[in-house]
Design a protein around this motif. Structure first.
Motif: not given
Length: 254
Positions: A88, A109, A137, A141, A145, A155
């Protein structure tokens, strides 16, 4: 230091002190608190974000040492989350360079973080074993970010802290993930050529301020119950969401 006046330096140090206390207590928050507060200034945010990232590395090493002395890192869970971060973060860093700091993304957000923080503080999110796919996941995420907005902690923290009845036992694991993530982000900063005049100097100057604050915050986190710690962490997620939301609205209005 051509980019920064004495007043700029003092402002950055004051914000870093507040953010370091949050990081020391909750195990996360330095990047998101510092970037949210400094976003309301006229400082060059690309260079400021680089300074925050560099300072975060030193803070994370300090907190990893403190927390690892009390409880061992869960390497399996940490590596699981890092697999997602590796996917990510480069996407997030490319995103911010292509799309810029678009207010709509900050607003969305912020709303999500506020809702998540309130739900956790109300104990609707508690201790539960989550499947490995959720960890990957959450890492992806958080990596996105982190790469885009220097706000990747919530997260990752939410997933890892849910794995233990006493979330403080996961602080060492969280710091291991963050330290590796900071290394990734420093690489992207270097590749993109985003180091500016005085960036590293300012990060080094902040260390005598932020390191004692981290130690103090960590000491405070050991007081009280695990339930109180968990509620405080989720409230901090909600508050940082408020900061992100405010920045998005501010940018939109200006």
């Amino acid at each position: 230091m051509a980019l920064y006046t004495v007043e700029d330096v003092l402002l950055v140090l004051a914000v870093a002190l507040i953010a370091a206390l949050v990081q020391g207590y909750s195990g996360f928050g330095f990047g998101i608190v510092a970037s949210s507060l400094l976003a309301f200034t006229d400082l060059p945010m690309v260079q400021v974000a680089a300074t925050i990232t560099a300072a975060t590395g030193a803070i994370t090493i300090c907190l990893l040492w403190l927390s690892h002395a009390e409880t061992r890192a869960n390497w399996r869970q940490g590596l699981l989350v890092l697999a997602g971060v590796a996917l990510g973060q480069p996407v997030g860093y490319a995103f911010i360079h292509v799309w810029g700091d678009a207010p709509v993304f900050r607003v969305a957000l912020g709303v999500v973080l506020i809702a998540f923080g309130l739900a956790g503080a109300a104990e609707r999110i508690g201790h539960r074993r989550l499947p490995p796919a959720v960890g990957v996941g959450a890492g992806a995420m958080g990596g996105f970010l982190s790469g885009a907005f220097v706000t990747g902690g919530p997260p990752i923290v939410a997933y890892l802290y849910a794995q233990e009845a006493d979330p403080r036992r996961m602080k060492a694991t969280v710091q291991f993930v963050f330290l590796t993530s900071v290394g990734f982000r420093l690489l992207w900063i270097t590749v993109a050529g985003d180091w500016g005049p005085g960036t590293l100097w300012l990060a080094l100057l902040s260390l005598p301020v932020v390191l004692p604050a981290v130690v103090w915050g960590h000491h405070l986190s050991r007081k009280g119950s695990s339930a109180a710690f968990r509620r405080t962490v989720y409230l901090l997620i909600g508050l940082t969401g408020g900061g992100v939301l405010a920045k998005g609205v501010w940018t939109w209005a200006h």
